[in-house]
Scaffold this motif. Structure first.
Motif, PDB file in Angstrom:
ATOM      1  N   ARG A   1       6.570   7.193   5.512  1.00 13.61           N
ATOM      2  CA  ARG A   1       5.481   6.224   5.471  1.00 13.61           C
ATOM      3  C   ARG A   1       5.946   4.859   5.973  1.00 13.61           C
ATOM      4  N   MET A   2       7.172   4.476   5.641  1.00  9.21           N
ATOM      5  CA  MET A   2       7.723   3.212   6.139  1.00  9.21           C
ATOM      6  C   MET A   2       7.893   3.254   7.662  1.00  9.21           C
TER       7      MET A   2
ATOM      8  N   GLY B   1      -2.104 -14.849   9.414  1.00  7.48           N
ATOM      9  CA  GLY B   1      -0.840 -15.571   9.504  1.00  7.48           C
ATOM     10  C   GLY B   1      -0.107 -15.289  10.790  1.00  7.48           C
ATOM     11  N   ASP B   2       1.177 -15.650  10.789  1.00  5.63           N
ATOM     12  CA  ASP B   2       2.025 -15.477  11.964  1.00  5.63           C
ATOM     13  C   ASP B   2       2.996 -14.314  11.823  1.00  5.63           C
ATOM     14  N   ARG B   3       3.184 -13.868  10.586  1.00  2.28           N
ATOM     15  CA  ARG B   3       4.161 -12.808  10.304  1.00  2.28           C
ATOM     16  C   ARG B   3       3.594 -11.939   9.193  1.00  2.28           C
ATOM     17  N   LEU B   4       3.645 -10.614   9.383  1.00  3.93           N
ATOM     18  CA  LEU B   4       3.132  -9.688   8.370  1.00  3.93           C
ATOM     19  C   LEU B   4       4.269  -8.859   7.789  1.00  3.93           C
ATOM     20  N   VAL B   5       4.409  -8.941   6.464  1.00  3.79           N
ATOM     21  CA  VAL B   5       5.393  -8.173   5.713  1.00  3.79           C
ATOM     22  C   VAL B   5       4.616  -7.164   4.869  1.00  3.79           C
ATOM     23  N   VAL B   6       5.066  -5.895   4.899  1.00  4.94           N
ATOM     24  CA  VAL B   6       4.340  -4.838   4.199  1.00  4.94           C
ATOM     25  C   VAL B   6       5.257  -4.121   3.215  1.00  4.94           C
ATOM     26  N   GLY B   7       4.810  -4.072   1.963  1.00  2.00           N
ATOM     27  CA  GLY B   7       5.499  -3.291   0.941  1.00  2.00           C
ATOM     28  C   GLY B   7       4.865  -1.918   0.873  1.00  2.00           C
ATOM     29  N   VAL B   8       5.663  -0.892   1.097  1.00  2.00           N
ATOM     30  CA  VAL B   8       5.194   0.488   1.027  1.00  2.00           C
ATOM     31  C   VAL B   8       5.622   1.057  -0.325  1.00  2.00           C
ATOM     32  N   SER B   9       4.649   1.559  -1.074  1.00  2.00           N
ATOM     33  CA  SER B   9       4.912   2.060  -2.425  1.00  2.00           C
ATOM     34  C   SER B   9       5.953   3.168  -2.426  1.00  2.00           C
ATOM     35  N   ALA B  10       6.930   3.035  -3.320  1.00  3.02           N
ATOM     36  CA  ALA B  10       7.954   4.064  -3.488  1.00  3.02           C
ATOM     37  C   ALA B  10       7.302   5.370  -3.940  1.00  3.02           C
TER      38      ALA B  10
ATOM     39  N   ARG C   1       0.447  12.018  -8.656  1.00  2.00           N
ATOM     40  CA  ARG C   1       0.889  13.025  -7.679  1.00  2.00           C
ATOM     41  C   ARG C   1       1.806  12.346  -6.669  1.00  2.00           C
ATOM     42  N   PRO C   2       2.704  13.129  -6.102  1.00  2.00           N
ATOM     43  CA  PRO C   2       3.554  12.540  -5.063  1.00  2.00           C
ATOM     44  C   PRO C   2       2.739  12.352  -3.780  1.00  2.00           C
ATOM     45  N   PRO C   3       3.136  11.423  -2.929  1.00  4.99           N
ATOM     46  CA  PRO C   3       2.443  11.270  -1.654  1.00  4.99           C
ATOM     47  C   PRO C   3       2.712  12.480  -0.756  1.00  4.99           C
ATOM     48  N   VAL C   4       1.850  12.666   0.225  1.00  2.00           N
ATOM     49  CA  VAL C   4       2.015  13.760   1.184  1.00  2.00           C
ATOM     50  C   VAL C   4       3.274  13.527   2.016  1.00  2.00           C
ATOM     51  N   TYR C   5       3.461  12.276   2.462  1.00  2.00           N
ATOM     52  CA  TYR C   5       4.628  11.909   3.258  1.00  2.00           C
ATOM     53  C   TYR C   5       5.598  11.118   2.386  1.00  2.00           C
ATOM     54  N   THR C   6       6.898  11.279   2.625  1.00  3.19           N
ATOM     55  CA  THR C   6       7.906  10.564   1.846  1.00  3.19           C
ATOM     56  C   THR C   6       7.830   9.067   2.137  1.00  3.19           C
ATOM     57  N   GLN C   7       8.448   8.268   1.260  1.00  3.68           N
ATOM     58  CA  GLN C   7       8.432   6.820   1.473  1.00  3.68           C
ATOM     59  C   GLN C   7       9.114   6.463   2.795  1.00  3.68           C
ATOM     60  N   ASP C   8      10.170   7.164   3.172  1.00  2.00           N
ATOM     61  CA  ASP C   8      10.828   6.872   4.446  1.00  2.00           C
ATOM     62  C   ASP C   8       9.908   7.162   5.632  1.00  2.00           C
TER      63      ASP C   8
ATOM     64  N   GLY D   1       0.817  -1.203   0.000  1.00  2.00           N
ATOM     65  CA  GLY D   1       0.000   0.000   0.000  1.00  2.00           C
ATOM     66  C   GLY D   1       0.847   1.247   0.000  1.00  2.00           C
ATOM     67  N   THR D   2       0.183   2.354  -0.217  1.00  2.51           N
ATOM     68  CA  THR D   2       0.845   3.652  -0.147  1.00  2.51           C
ATOM     69  C   THR D   2       0.946   4.100   1.306  1.00  2.51           C
ATOM     70  N   PHE D   3      -0.140   3.930   2.048  1.00  3.15           N
ATOM     71  CA  PHE D   3      -0.209   4.298   3.463  1.00  3.15           C
ATOM     72  C   PHE D   3       0.113   5.771   3.678  1.00  3.15           C
TER      73      PHE D   3
END
Length: 134
Positions: free
Chosen positions: A58-59, A30-39, A49-56, A10-12
């Motif tokens: 948001r991560m 599940g037992d473990r959650l891994v999340v990909g945050v969109s660059a 448009r760029p996100p409001v918050y940077t990827q760093d 997600g973008t988050f």
């Protein structure tokens, strides 16, 4: 590594209760959650448009959640299979607004589409805030 690994993406941006709920529901599968945050660049290409918050930023927000075990940058929508395999995911969770669009990875993991939280939308929140300023 034992247990069932769930992966989601997600973008988050402008983090809200809908994000919390989808991540909690994904973690429960599940037992473990891994999340990909969109660059940032991926957001510009898919949303115009760029996100409001940077990827760093948001991560950092996503990483701080108790249900999240690992966070990484998602560089490409087309690389879902690589991310699933690379993180050893047993389940891919996406919002139901993507229903059917990622069934092509069902040969390497289970694919689950979760309903979005009604009446909560990042775009709607941004538009609401922008409207208050005019």
């Amino acid at each position: 590594m034992s247990g069932r690994t769930v992966i989601t993406f997600g973008t988050f941006d402008v983090f809200h209760v809908g994000h919390v709920r989808v991540l909690e529901r994904a973690a429960a599968l599940g037992d473990r959650l891994v999340v990909g945050v969109s660059a940032d660049a991926l957001n510009v290409s898919k949303k115009g448009r760029p996100p409001v918050y940077t990827q760093d930023e948001r991560m950092e927000i996503v990483r701080a959640l108790r249900v999240v075990d690992e966070v990484f940058v998602e560089e490409s929508l087309e690389a879902k299979r690589d991310y699933v395999v690379g993180h050893g995911a047993d389940v891919l969770v996406m919002g139901d607004d993507w229903a059917g669009k990622f069934d092509w990875v069902s040969d390497v993991c289970e694919v689950v589409y979760l309903p979005r939280t009604p009446s909560v939308s990042t775009t709607g929140i941004i538009e609401h805030i922008a409207g208050l300023g005019s």
